[in-house]
Scaffold this motif. Structure first.
Motif, short mmCIF file in Angstrom:
data_model
loop_
_atom_site.label_atom_id
_atom_site.label_comp_id
_atom_site.label_asym_id
_atom_site.label_seq_id
_atom_site.Cartn_x
_atom_site.Cartn_y
_atom_site.Cartn_z
N LEU A 184 -11.53 2.33 1.59
CA LEU A 184 -10.81 2.13 0.34
C LEU A 184 -10.94 3.35 -0.58
CD1 LEU A 184 -11.62 -1.60 -0.43
CD2 LEU A 184 -9.57 -0.65 0.57
N LYS A 190 -4.53 -3.02 6.16
CA LYS A 190 -4.87 -2.07 5.11
C LYS A 190 -6.25 -1.48 5.33
CE LYS A 190 -2.03 -4.35 1.70
NZ LYS A 190 -2.01 -5.17 0.51
N SER A 211 -3.80 -3.22 -4.11
CA SER A 211 -2.91 -4.02 -3.28
C SER A 211 -3.63 -5.16 -2.57
CB SER A 211 -2.21 -3.13 -2.26
OG SER A 211 -3.13 -2.64 -1.31
N LEU A 212 -4.94 -5.27 -2.76
CA LEU A 212 -5.70 -6.37 -2.17
C LEU A 212 -5.88 -7.47 -3.20
CD1 LEU A 212 -8.47 -4.28 -0.41
CD2 LEU A 212 -6.56 -5.42 0.68
N GLN A 236 -4.18 -7.76 5.20
CA GLN A 236 -5.40 -7.17 4.64
C GLN A 236 -6.14 -6.35 5.70
OE1 GLN A 236 -5.27 -7.65 1.48
NE2 GLN A 236 -3.78 -9.29 1.61
N ASN A 252 -8.49 5.27 -1.47
CA ASN A 252 -7.32 5.36 -2.35
C ASN A 252 -7.33 4.17 -3.30
OD1 ASN A 252 -4.79 5.48 -3.52
ND2 ASN A 252 -3.80 6.12 -1.64
N GLU A 269 -5.04 2.89 -5.06
CA GLU A 269 -3.85 2.04 -4.95
C GLU A 269 -4.00 1.00 -3.85
OE1 GLU A 269 -1.25 1.82 -6.95
OE2 GLU A 269 -2.31 3.27 -8.20
N THR A 270 -4.77 1.32 -2.83
CA THR A 270 -5.02 0.32 -1.78
C THR A 270 -5.89 -0.80 -2.33
OG1 THR A 270 -4.81 2.01 -0.10
CG2 THR A 270 -5.87 -0.02 0.56
N LEU A 311 -5.12 1.98 7.38
CA LEU A 311 -4.68 2.80 6.26
C LEU A 311 -5.82 3.51 5.56
CD1 LEU A 311 -1.97 0.40 4.88
CD2 LEU A 311 -1.74 2.26 6.51
N THR A 312 -6.82 2.80 5.14
CA THR A 312 -7.96 3.44 4.49
C THR A 312 -9.19 2.56 4.70
OG1 THR A 312 -8.90 4.18 2.42
CG2 THR A 312 -7.20 2.51 2.25
N SER A 333 0.83 -1.19 0.00
CA SER A 333 0.00 0.00 0.00
C SER A 333 0.87 1.25 0.00
CB SER A 333 -0.90 0.01 1.23
OG SER A 333 -1.68 1.17 1.26
#
Length: 115
Positions: free
Chosen positions: A84, A76, A92-93, A73, A86, A88-89, A80-81, A52
């Motif tokens: 979701l 994230k 990344s999943l 996961q 973003n 880019e996140t 992080l978000t 991420s």
């Protein structure tokens, strides 16, 4: 005559205290010795999925050749978000819908269990 046994007897408190001490020492061992004071070691972040954008690769403990576990996961989602925001996140999943179901259904069960 009814037999009444205390649920929280002194032996239960001692067992609880011993279990708590063991958990604390194991956690400290992993944090200071195994993960070299890097908290991201607990999340078991793998190198196969993209990292991420919120994580710095130099400061993150990454297990090479692994896809990562649910801790990666969950990390994230929760830290992080959450929603979701973003893109880019999302990239990344591995399976965002599956991961949301797996984590949020458990969270929902936890919330309803207190009701």
């Amino acid at each position: 005559m009814f037999y009444y046994k205390k649920i929280f007897s002194s032996s239960n408190y001692i067992s609880l205290l011993i279990a708590l001490i063991v958990v604390i020492f194991v956690s400290l061992y992993f944090y200071f010795i195994k993960f070299d004071s890097n908290i991201t070691g607990f999340f078991r972040i793998g190198s196969i999925l993209p990292l991420s954008l919120f994580l710095n690769p130099e400061n993150t403990l990454i297990y090479q050749g692994e896809i990562g576990y649910d801790g990666q996961q969950f990390f994230k989602f929760s830290f992080l978000t959450l929603f979701l925001q973003n893109p880019e996140t999302v990239n990344s999943l591995d399976h965002p819908i599956y991961r949301y179901r797996r984590i949020f259904i458990s969270f929902g069960k936890l919330c309803f269990s207190f009701w």
